[in-house]
Enzyme design. Structure first.
Site, PDB file in Angstrom:
ATOM      1  NE  ARG A 127      56.126  45.957  14.934  1.00 57.37           N
ATOM      2  CZ  ARG A 127      55.929  44.763  14.722  1.00 57.37           C
ATOM      3  NH1 ARG A 127      55.667  44.082  15.996  1.00 57.37           N
ATOM      4  NH2 ARG A 127      55.645  44.102  13.536  1.00 57.37           N
ATOM      5  CB  THR A 140      65.917  82.525  25.741  1.00 58.49           C
ATOM      6  OG1 THR A 140      64.516  82.396  26.226  1.00 58.49           O
ATOM      7  CG2 THR A 140      66.241  82.054  24.276  1.00 58.49           C
ATOM      8  CG  HIS A 169      44.814  54.310 -18.580  1.00 59.49           C
ATOM      9  ND1 HIS A 169      44.437  55.444 -18.173  1.00 59.49           N
ATOM     10  CD2 HIS A 169      45.539  54.460 -20.018  1.00 59.49           C
ATOM     11  CE1 HIS A 169      44.715  56.216 -19.142  1.00 59.49           C
ATOM     12  NE2 HIS A 169      45.386  55.849 -20.028  1.00 59.49           N
ATOM     13  CB  SER A 204      47.698  34.101   4.977  1.00 54.02           C
ATOM     14  OG  SER A 204      46.579  34.172   5.731  1.00 54.02           O
ATOM     15  NE  ARG A 258      57.786  79.615  21.286  1.00 49.68           N
ATOM     16  CZ  ARG A 258      58.652  78.619  21.923  1.00 49.68           C
ATOM     17  NH1 ARG A 258      59.368  78.763  22.864  1.00 49.68           N
ATOM     18  NH2 ARG A 258      58.637  77.565  21.385  1.00 49.68           N
TER      19      ARG A 258
END
Length: 484
Positions: free
Chosen positions: A14, A107, A155, A285, A325
């Protein structure tokens, strides 16, 4: 229909940019593994191992995987229960001359960890460029509204005035710190290199008959071929997972910045002073047709929270790596690292989209200032009366009484703030009637805000965006179009 019957992460399906989604795609990951195997073979051949030219050429010609090769790899992994060896055998089938030397001495972490470091470094570069464009967009906004007075909030209560542009510089400053932090993390990324199963390079020492110099040179050659300036001097089987902490920390910090910016915009949208873009056909909405929800800013907040908590995964994973590890990092990192970069990418692109279409409503801002400014101007009114020969304490008491009466009108009766009208109707203040308009001029309440904006943009933003890679990103960065 099959694509719709299986869960897909919305991060890639998305929201994410094509370049970031591709960076962590299986096609790019496994191509990078093949490039790493090729680099190892080239370096080993250069240092004297008997690797045929045909092997190198076949590897070079088959770096991209076809759908058929993905099918082969899936069957191999089901049989062997090992993703790296599944791809070793798959690569060997389409590059038969190299089948016997692919992964020679290495590895699994040679390809998995080195590839992750490549993706991390590239991903951080993508983010730096996108962040630079965002900073540039918001800087233009700050410059445009450098002197437009607006009510400040502490505030979330009315405070002294600032300007719309000055408020934006607070956002930009934090983004500049994010730019610095992400660049530091990007520039600090090294390469795991060729270190062997427990980091001792024992297998490569065997390959080169105990020649330590050749093993060191091999590490340097592969590091250089892979585009890195240096390899970490010591590793275990993996590169230290502390590197992931160092990478995800600035991304989490960016999440905090983005959440703050988007929250401010959501609050401003509620006040109807500043809004994010809202398209003509957009629906706010499904029930309330009039609504203009700040969905982009809400998305930023939502994803920023996810981005911030991903850092905890890196911290916990690093802390439980036993000795050389343990594999309990693997499944976690397969999710955490791509999600962190995809999420950061989405947060930035969404903020860019918002910044490119911010709408400011000066009349609404001015109306709110007019509702609060009379109270803020009381001290100036007192000072003016004193200058005209009045008594400071008497003026203070007069203003106190009138202010409480006006507050009653606003809070208890729901009426407009009429403090200035009350001042005009009180003969005590007649000596300053002619000064009231100037005393209520919002421009006299914003201090040095416009000059602060100018200095900040010139002294801090412009130098930060002057680096060539960022300058190019800003000049070529187009507008972000959101899919949803």
């Amino acid at each position: 229909m099959e694509a719709y019957e299986t869960y897909q992460t919305p991060l890639s399906s998305r929201y994410a940019s094509k370049e970031m989604a591709h960076l962590f795609s299986p096609a790019h990951r496994f191509k990078t593994w093949r490039e790493l195997w090729l680099n190892l073979a080239i370096a080993e051949k250069q240092l004297g191992l008997p690797i045929p030219d045909e092997a190198i050429e076949q590897m070079k010609s088959n770096l991209d995987l076809t759908p058929e090769q993905f099918d082969i790899a899936a069957k191999e992994e089901k049989k062997r229960r090992h993703d790296v060896m599944a791809h070793v055998h798959t690569f060997g089938q389409i590059a038969p001359a190299a089948a016997g030397i692919i992964h020679l001495g290495a590895t699994s972490c040679y390809v998995t960890d080195n590839a992750d470091l490549i993706f991390i470094r590239t991903g951080l570069t993508f983010l730096l460029k996108s962040l630079a464009v965002l900073i540039s967009r918001l800087s233009a906004f700050a410059a445009q509204y450098r002197a437009l007075p607006t009510l400040g909030f502490t505030h979330f209560q009315p405070a002294q005035l600032t300007t719309v542009g000055k408020r934006a510089t607070l956002w930009i400053q934090e983004l500049l710190w994010d730019l610095r932090n992400i660049k530091r993390a990007r520039d600090d990324i090294g390469f795991r290199g060729v270190k062997g199963t427990t980091g001792t390079q024992a297998s490569f020492l065997t390959l080169f008959d105990g020649d330590h110099d050749k093993v060191e040179e091999l590490d340097q050659l592969v590091t250089k071929l892979s585009g890195f300036q240096y390899a970490y001097p010591v590793t275990s089987q993996t590169y230290s997972r502390k590197i992931d902490i160092d990478v995800l920390a600035p991304l989490a910090s960016l999440g905090a910045t983005a959440h703050k910016i988007a929250t401010d915009l959501r609050l401003l949208a509620n006040l109807k002073e500043v809004e994010e873009p809202f398209e003509s056909t957009q629906i706010g909405s499904s029930a309330m047709a009039y609504k203009r929800n700040p969905m982009r800013s809400e998305r930023v907040c939502s994803l920023s929270r996810h981005l911030m908590v991903l850092h905890q995964n890196a911290l916990m994973t690093s802390s439980v790596q036993w000795f050389e590890r343990t594999l309990d990092d693997s499944a976690n990192r397969r999710i955490t690292l791509p999600e962190a970069f995809l999420t950061a990418d989405i947060v930035l692109s969404t903020l860019r989209n918002v910044s490119e279409g911010l709408v400011v409503y000066p009349n609404v801002i001015a109306r709110r200032i007019s509702q609060e400014l009379p109270f803020m101007a009381t001290e100036n009114i007192i000072m003016s009366i004193v200058k005209k020969g009045g008594d400071r304490q008497e003026a203070h008491e007069k203003i106190r009484v009138l202010s409480h009466e006006a507050a009653h009108q606003v809070k208890n009766l729901g009426l407009e703030n009429d403090l200035i009208e009350r001042v005009r109707n009180d003969p005590y203040f007649s000596p300053i009637y002619g000064e009231l308009e100037e005393l209520l001029n919002p421009q006299t309440f914003i201090g040095r805000a416009p000059e602060q904006v100018d200095n900040f943009l010139k002294e801090w933003v412009e130098p930060s965006l002057a680096e060539e890679e960022l300058k190019g990103a800003v000049s070529t960065g187009g507008k972000v179009e959101l899919n949803v």
